[in-house]
Design an enzyme around this catalytic site. Sequence first.
Site, short mmCIF file in Angstrom:
data_model
loop_
_atom_site.label_atom_id
_atom_site.label_comp_id
_atom_site.label_asym_id
_atom_site.label_seq_id
_atom_site.Cartn_x
_atom_site.Cartn_y
_atom_site.Cartn_z
N ASP A 312 -20.12 30.60 66.84
CA ASP A 312 -18.83 29.93 66.99
C ASP A 312 -18.89 28.62 66.22
OD1 ASP A 312 -16.38 29.09 67.76
OD2 ASP A 312 -16.80 28.97 69.90
N ALA A 313 -18.63 28.72 64.90
CA ALA A 313 -18.80 27.57 64.02
C ALA A 313 -17.47 27.03 63.50
CB ALA A 313 -19.68 27.96 62.83
N LYS A 314 -16.41 27.83 63.55
CA LYS A 314 -15.07 27.43 63.12
C LYS A 314 -15.07 26.82 61.72
CE LYS A 314 -13.59 26.76 67.90
NZ LYS A 314 -14.90 26.98 68.56
N ARG A 315 -15.74 27.51 60.80
CA ARG A 315 -15.82 27.02 59.42
C ARG A 315 -14.51 27.25 58.68
NH1 ARG A 315 -19.97 23.48 59.31
NH2 ARG A 315 -21.94 24.44 59.89
N THR A 340 -16.72 32.47 63.71
CA THR A 340 -15.33 32.04 63.85
C THR A 340 -15.00 31.10 62.68
OG1 THR A 340 -15.97 30.17 65.26
CG2 THR A 340 -15.29 32.20 66.37
#
Length: 508
Positions: A312-315, A340
Site C-alpha cells: 500500500d504505497a499509493k505511488r 496501490t
Amino acid sequence: MKRKLIELILKKGIIKTNFQEPITFKSGIISPIYCNFRECSTHPELMEEICASFKRIFPLDVDGIIGVATGAISHATLLARSMNLSSGYIRPDAKAKDYGLKNLIEGISVAGKDIVVIEDLVSTAGSVINNAKIVEKSGAKKIYLGSIFSYDMEKSKKELKESGFTLQSLLTINDIMPYLQETLTPENYESLKDWVRDPEGWFNRHRLEFNFGFLTTLRRSALENNSIISMGLDPVLEGLPAEYANDGIIGAVRFYRTLISQMNYKGVMPGMFKPNDGFYAKHETWDDARGYKGLSHLSKVISEYNIPDLADAKRGDIGKSSQNYAEQYFVDSDCWGAITISPFMGTDSVEPFINFCNPVKGKGVYILNKTSNSGSKDFQMLKMADGRFLYQHVSDKILEWAKGRPGVGAVVGGTSLEELRTILAFYAGKNIPVLVPGVGAQGGSAKDVANVAREVGFELPLLRINSSSGLTHPWYKKPGDPIPSENECIEICINELKKLNAEVGTIE
C-alpha cells in the site's frame, strides 16, 4: 440448407473458441465461444448464402428491412437489395442524433409497414427486442425478427416470450455443436456443452482453470481460505508486547511472522496481506534503512503462504519516475504481488504500473477511486458537467485502463455504502478487483460490504475488505492502554480474523 451455411461459417473462422482466455459478452456472460459476423463482409460467398437463407424464412411481401447496428446493417442492405426493398437501420445504442433531422431510424420510414428486423447475433436477446420495440413504437404494422445465429439461451427465450416477439434464427448453437465436436478436444467439448447448458454459471464453475494473472491469484486465495479479508500489517510499536516493541520495526516484523505462522497453524488466514509503506518508511534514517529492510523481510515471510500481498504505497509520478517505482516493487522486489497507486497524474503516470498486469507478470494494481478518508470530498465528490461525481469519472478511466490488463483494480472506501454500491454495481461482471478500506477503526462493517457486493452481483473472490489495527492490535486504542501477553495478543488477533471471516460468510 443449414449444412452449407455452417460449413462456410466455420471455414471462414467466423465462430471461434478460446478455452484459455474466454471472452466477456456485453451482457457480462463469460464465454469460451465467440462469433464475429462483422467479418462476413470480407467473404462474398458467405454473405450471399446468408442472404439466400434469410429469403427462405421471411415472407416475400414485406415492405422493408431494418438492420440492428452495427453488425447486421450490411446483411440487411444486401437482403433488401435482393428483394427490391427499402432498407435502414436503428442508430447505435438506440440514440437519436442531436443534429440534422434527429432521426432514430435511418434510411426508411416504417409507419404502417410490415418490417423485418435483422440481428447478426443473439445472446440474451436484449438488443434485438429493444430495436423491435423502437420499430413498433415508430408505427410498423407487423414486425418479423431474424438473426444469423443465436446462442439459444434460456434467458433469451424468456425475454422474447415476455416481449411478445418471435425470433427466427438461421442457426443456433445446437446446430453447430456436432461440427465443433469434430475439431475440439474431448475436454474442451465437454466444457462447451457445460456452457451451453448454463452460460451464466459456466465461468464460476471453471474460473480457476484460466490464467488471468492476478485475478486468478485472488480467486484461488479467496476460495481456498474462504476469506476476502485483507489484513493490514501497519505496525504501531507502542501497541506490541514489550519483547517485540523493544526491538523497534524489526521486532514488529518478528511479531507478524509469529502471528502469521500461528494463523496458518490454526487454519485461519486472510485473503490478502496489505502492509502500508508509510508505517515502515517512518523508521528509515539517512544512515539506517531498517524500515525497508523490515518490509522486505515481511514480504518474504508472506510469500511462503501463497496468499496475495499488496504494497500500500499509493505511488504516482511522471512517467519516468513511475517506471522506477514500478520496477522497485515489481522487479527489484519481485515478491510483491500488487501495489496501490494514485490516478491524479493520468495515463503516463499509471501505465508503467499497469503494464505489469497480465497473465505472464501476474501483478495487480489498485487505483485510488473513492477513498474512505474525510478529505476525499475535496476532489472526489466534485460534480462534473454531466452531473456525475469526479470519482465516477475515475471509475470510467479505471475500466478503460483495465482493458487487456487483468489485475487493474480500484480502491473504494467502505464508509459510504451507497457510494460503494454505485461503484461495485458499475464494476460487476467486468473483472475489476476492488479493495475496500474503511472497515474497523474507520467504521463500516465487513458484513455490510459483502452484502452490498452480493446484491449488485459483484464477484466476491475479487473483493478484498481491509482491516488493519482491528486485526493486529485491537487492544490498543490510546497511549497507556494495557498490552496483553504475547500469546493473548496472538489469540485475540486470530479470533478477530475469525469474526470478520464469519461476518462475510461463505465465499462462492
